[in-house]
Design a protein around this motif. Structure first.
Motif, mmCIF file in Angstrom:
data_model
loop_
_atom_site.group_PDB
_atom_site.id
_atom_site.type_symbol
_atom_site.label_atom_id
_atom_site.label_comp_id
_atom_site.label_asym_id
_atom_site.label_seq_id
_atom_site.Cartn_x
_atom_site.Cartn_y
_atom_site.Cartn_z
ATOM 1 N N HIS A 37 1.457 -5.168 -4.176
ATOM 2 C CA HIS A 37 1.970 -4.750 -2.870
ATOM 3 C C HIS A 37 1.240 -5.522 -1.779
ATOM 4 O O HIS A 37 0.018 -5.609 -1.797
ATOM 5 C CB HIS A 37 1.740 -3.260 -2.622
ATOM 6 C CG HIS A 37 2.455 -2.376 -3.606
ATOM 7 N ND1 HIS A 37 2.396 -1.002 -3.555
ATOM 8 C CD2 HIS A 37 3.249 -2.674 -4.668
ATOM 9 C CE1 HIS A 37 3.121 -0.493 -4.547
ATOM 10 N NE2 HIS A 37 3.644 -1.491 -5.240
ATOM 11 N N ASN A 59 1.153 -5.289 2.238
ATOM 12 C CA ASN A 59 1.650 -4.428 3.313
ATOM 13 C C ASN A 59 2.556 -3.326 2.789
ATOM 14 O O ASN A 59 3.533 -2.956 3.434
ATOM 15 C CB ASN A 59 2.438 -5.257 4.330
ATOM 16 C CG ASN A 59 1.615 -5.448 5.593
ATOM 17 O OD1 ASN A 59 0.718 -4.648 5.869
ATOM 18 N ND2 ASN A 59 1.921 -6.494 6.329
ATOM 19 N N GLY A 60 2.280 -2.867 1.605
ATOM 20 C CA GLY A 60 3.060 -1.765 1.048
ATOM 21 C C GLY A 60 4.341 -2.176 0.350
ATOM 22 O O GLY A 60 4.992 -1.364 -0.294
ATOM 23 N N SER A 65 -3.053 -8.526 5.994
ATOM 24 C CA SER A 65 -2.249 -7.506 5.310
ATOM 25 C C SER A 65 -3.015 -6.923 4.129
ATOM 26 O O SER A 65 -3.604 -7.657 3.352
ATOM 27 C CB SER A 65 -0.958 -8.117 4.762
ATOM 28 O OG SER A 65 -0.266 -8.772 5.784
ATOM 29 N N ALA A 95 6.303 0.770 -5.380
ATOM 30 C CA ALA A 95 6.813 0.407 -4.058
ATOM 31 C C ALA A 95 8.130 1.136 -3.791
ATOM 32 O O ALA A 95 8.392 1.599 -2.681
ATOM 33 C CB ALA A 95 6.999 -1.103 -3.958
ATOM 34 N N LYS A 151 7.444 4.808 -2.972
ATOM 35 C CA LYS A 151 6.839 4.957 -1.662
ATOM 36 C C LYS A 151 7.926 5.004 -0.576
ATOM 37 O O LYS A 151 7.870 5.797 0.353
ATOM 38 C CB LYS A 151 5.910 3.772 -1.407
ATOM 39 C CG LYS A 151 4.671 4.170 -0.650
ATOM 40 C CD LYS A 151 3.607 3.102 -0.783
ATOM 41 C CE LYS A 151 2.779 3.083 0.490
ATOM 42 N NZ LYS A 151 2.094 1.822 0.650
ATOM 43 N N LYS A 152 8.900 4.141 -0.767
ATOM 44 C CA LYS A 152 9.987 4.062 0.214
ATOM 45 C C LYS A 152 11.023 5.155 -0.026
ATOM 46 O O LYS A 152 11.567 5.741 0.895
ATOM 47 C CB LYS A 152 10.666 2.689 0.086
ATOM 48 C CG LYS A 152 10.765 1.948 1.404
ATOM 49 C CD LYS A 152 11.296 0.522 1.227
ATOM 50 C CE LYS A 152 12.676 0.456 0.620
ATOM 51 N NZ LYS A 152 12.961 -0.816 -0.049
#
Ligand code: FES
Ligand code: FES
Lengths: 152, 711
Positions: free
Chosen positions: A51, A53-54, A70, A111, A114-115
């Motif tokens: 990841h 910046n996520g 980042s 990822a 997370k979103k």
């Protein structure tokens, strides 16, 4: 050779490498973080997913000079005790065969969650489609992502 | 449960054997020899005749050393399960050690689906022996006859209420004579075998711990990559390495055989410098392209020099008298193994000996080849096994380990030699390309009276399996093969030969059934009943086991009952196990879509249900994916697909649902790493035929007309 100060897994780490060095090789060769894998080197398999910046990023084609400030997260930093819901689900479902692709699979899935904490089957398939598993563990990868999303 | 890589000298330390306990040594390849108590000092010396160990320490921890390379077949889990079952161990107290290469491990390899079948009785005996000794120790301590005591979940108990843990008994047990006639458990009493036990390395895998050869890093180590001729049939002519050598981090460029190795301080620096090499090659043999092979297949099919593999009865007469003759040809391309982890090996060649670390399916072979190459005696070479990021047969060859050793010897430095994915795909050792011609003679009532098979392959050796079904069921049969020798290198690829032969043969049998006006399942059963009643020649498969999987597959899939899907059938015997599959296809916007595959396996006793399901599902996905999408073609001696962007592997959205079932017949395990793969291509091709009326005569299917609009 320039020095890069990188924020990785919550720590500031430093590497003297050429600007075009892919983040993958900085992690592996210079920082001792070997959980991130080399599979194809051309952004096709996802084994090198971390990841930045996520967001899920293919570190094999991501030059260290682009990282800047980042934050970078690798499989080693996903959880302190190896108990991220995806890691637990991966064990419960017994996903891995050879295991080589799995760090990249987990980081790709992390990822996504997370979103989209409650992804549909289609979300899961669309996202995980980019990661190759040569052992063909796809059924269990799908199942484990689903399981983790119900527990998180 | 935990596990670590281990040198035999470290065994005592890592198995927590410091305060005394029971150590049994047993001989991994001698199935008949009983286990023997081993003294600590003998293990430490590392020179005794045992190669597997089972130890029980004072704290109750049970340590089992697993000698086979682990590449995802889950041997590090199933191996100790078998021991723990007979030992009545508490599974949570079991540790597994991956053994390093040992002179005494004579079957320390991964290939041929043989690990569990080979060790089945041996491992059970070791566990049962230790259990008997623990019971004996407890009986002596308590003053009861051993027969009155029993063991379960890590404790010995007596009906009087006495109870002792294995750890407390281990020291005393090590003084008890080793029994030679232990009784093995009845399978109905199995508590661990046949259940689903999670992979013992899961935790390390999901947290990114260094497990693989690629993860080996050593202080002062240099990185090397090798430029090989890009075309088969070429050899090295000249090298201009000046520009490469001038790049930052590059230590040297060395040449050996046809190889140019760039050696430097990091992988990326080596990768970059390598692009600046100016290497010239010259012709050294035939320069072949896939177009040439396609023409060769056709001409050799008629005019090639064939080696007869099996001949029964009088085929000429059978075909002359036939009421109907069916002919079919099928072709398969070269394939790359392309395991996810590219080839790599660590080598440190020093004056006092050689240290090798890395992934190989044949560690003993790696060592003996390095010994020959560098003229260093084997006892001066150590080899530490890492987990393999996939093998599929590629790592049966040790070419990359030899390269590492050679570069280390030239550089006089520890070297990690790494192949890029492009090196993996262009560097050879492929599944051979093969074309088959089948002919069947039918009499007026649709009975199969004659059968001919010719395989023409490129570096394929015998491209047939002449004693497999339907051999034995046909009175007049001729199976032969033609081989074209090519500079393009080939090797074993998961389920060698059968991985494409099965597709061709099972498709053809479908054609024959259709021509005979018979249901494909009924047709196969009829042939098997005939083989049973009136066997022709040598029969190397178990007819009843094959009938068993066919019937179970028909039952589980509701064969012929669901009119909304098109079903295709296939059954194959390989590596001593039997797998039948039914594929289901639906048409979606004019295209066939494979929705589901039923896989029914008879691999004898299932050891780890989780691992067994993984092998079957993975085998089906592998078989389906490659039949459907993958090919490696050649232009002027060079592979045209060089990485995953052009060499297509199956991905998540393309997998069908897979339903697995196992035949429960109590037969000793017969292997499962490969047998689920061969039947898949045929089941799918037959289902697509059912749906579209088109036979898929070559792989990959995606290149065929029925898929034209979606590829
Ligand atoms: S190694 Fe980066 S995508 Fe394959
Ligand atoms: S588990 Fe082997 S490549 Fe995915």
């Amino acid at each position: 050779m320039p020095t890069y100060k990188l924020q990785i897994n919550g720590k500031m780490l430093q590497a003297d490498v050429e600007a075009d060095t892919p983040l993958l090789w900085v992690l592996r060769d210079h920082l001792g973080l070997v959980g991130t894998k080399y599979g194809c080197g051309i952004a096709q398999c996802g084994a090198c997913t971390v990841h930045v910046n996520g967001g899920a990023t293919r570190s094999c084609v991501y030059p260290v000079s682009a990282v800047g400030s980042s934050p970078v997260l690798t499989i080693e930093g996903l959880s302190e005790k190896g108990d991220h819901p995806l890691q637990l689900a991966w064990d419960e479902v017994d996903v891995a065969q050879c295991g080589y692709c799995q760090a990249g699979q987990i980081m790709t899935a992390a990822a996504l969650l997370k979103k989209t904490p409650k992804p549909s089957d289609e979300d899961i398939a669309n996202t995980m489609h980019g990661n190759i598993c040569r052992c063909g563990a796809y059924h269990r990868i799908r199942e484990a992502v689903k399981l983790a999303s119900t527990k998180a | 449960m935990e596990n670590v890589t281990n040198s035999r000298r470290d065994f005592l330390k890592k198995s927590a054997m410091t305060g005394g306990g029971l150590v049994l040594g047993f001989n991994w390849f001698n199935v008949e020899a009983a286990p023997v108590i081993v003294a600590d000092s003998a293990i430490a010396a590392g020179n005794i005749g045992f190669n597997s160990y089972l130890s029980i320490a004072a704290d109750g921890i049970i340590t089992i050393m697993s000698p086979n390379p682990e590449l995802g077949q889950n041997i590090m889990t199933s191996f100790p399960m078998v021991v723990a079952e007979e030992l009545e161990a508490d599974w949570t107290k079991v540790k597994v050690l991956q053994a390093n290469l040992d002179n005494k491990f004579q079957r320390q390899l991964t290939g041929g689906s043989g690990a569990v079948p080979h060790s089945w009785k041996l491992l059970r005996t070791a566990g049962a022996t230790a259990k008997a000794m623990l019971i004996q120790a407890a009986a002596q301590k308590w003053g009861f006859p051993a027969a009155e005591c029993s063991a379960a979940i890590g404790f010995v108990t007596h009906p009087s209420g006495k109870k002792s843990g294995y750890g407390d008994l281990a020291e005393a047990a090590s003084k008890v004579p080793v029994p030679t006639d232990v009784k093995l458990k009845d399978r109905k009493d199995f508590k661990i075998i046949g259940t689903r036990v999670r992979n013992v390395e899961n935790k390390k895998i999901v947290t990114g711990k260094p497990l693989f050869g690629m993860d080996v890093y050593r202080e002062g180590m240099l990185f090397a990559m090798v430029q090989r001729p890009e075309s088969f049939g070429m050899k090295l002519k000249s090298v201009d390495a000046a520009a490469a050598k001038a790049m930052p981090g590059i230590v040297d460029v060395v040449t050996f055989k046809n190889n140019v190795a760039v050696v430097g301080k990091s992988t990326w620096q080596v990768m970059k410098a390598r692009k600046l090499l100016k290497v010239e090659y010259e012709k050294d043999g035939a320069i072949e392209s896939t177009d040439d092979h396609n023409k060769l297949f056709l001409s050799l099919m008629d005019t090639g020099t064939a080696t007869v593999r099996r001949k029964d009865g009088d085929v000429d007469a059978a075909f002359k008298n036939a009421a109907k003759v069916v002919k079919g040809e099928y072709q398969c391309p070269f394939l790359s193994h392309s395991p996810m982890e590219p080839m790599n090996f660590f080598a440190d060649v020093r004056a006092d000996g050689i240290e090798l670390i890395g992934p190989t399916q044949t560690p003993a072979g790696a060592r003996s080849q390095v010994s020959k190459l560098l003229n260093v005696p084997e006892d001066k070479i150590t080899l530490q096994l890492t987990r393999l990021g996939g093998g599929f047969g590629r790592r049966l060859q040790n070419d990359y380990a030899l390269e590492a050793a050679e570069v280390s010897s030239l550089m006089k430095a520890p070297i990690k030699l790494v192949w890029s994915k492009e090196d993996d795909m262009t560097g050879g050792v492929y599944r051979p390309a093969v074309r088959y011609r089948f002919e069947a003679a039918l009499d007026a009532s649709g009975n199969l009276t004659g059968y001919k098979l010719r395989g023409v392959g490129i570096n394929s050796g015998n491209s047939t399996r002449e004693n497999n079904f339907p051999s034995g069921a046909v009175d007049n049969l001729l199976i032969d093969s033609v081989e074209h020798k090519s500079p393009i290198t080939t090797g074993a690829w998961r389920a060698p030969i059968t991985n494409f032969l099965a597709y061709a043969e099972q498709s053809f049998l479908d054609e024959v059934a259709q021509a005979a006006g018979k249901d494909p399942v009924a047709f196969r059963l009829e042939l098997l009943e005939k083989a049973k009643a009136k066997p022709v020649g040598d029969i190397r498969y178990d007819i009843n086991r094959m009938i068993g999987v066919i019937k179970l597959a028909a039952e589980k899939s509701g064969w012929g009952k669901n009119k909304n899907v098109s079903q295709g059938f296939s059954v194959y015997f390989s590596h001593a196990s039997y797998v039948a599959q039914v594929a289901e296809v639906e048409m979606q916007s004019g295209m066939p879509v494979v929705k589901k595959i039923f896989a029914i396996a008879d691999c004898g006793q299932v050891v780890n249900l989780g691992g067994a399901r993984q092998q079957v599902m993975g085998g089906v996905v592998d078989g389906f994916g490659h039949a459907m999408y993958s090919k490696l073609s050649f232009k002027d001696g060079a592979a045209e697909q060089k990485n995953y962007n052009t060499y297509r592997l199956i991905r998540m959205k393309e997998i069908p649902e897979v339903e697995t079932h196992f035949v429960d017949n109590g037969i000793d395990p017969t292997g499962l790493g490969e047998p689920a793969l061969p039947p898949t291509g045929g089941a799918v091709a037959n289902a697509i035929f059912k749906a579209t009326g088109k036979r898929l005569r070559s792989q990959p299917f995606i290149d065929q007309d029925v898929f034209k609009a979606i590829s």
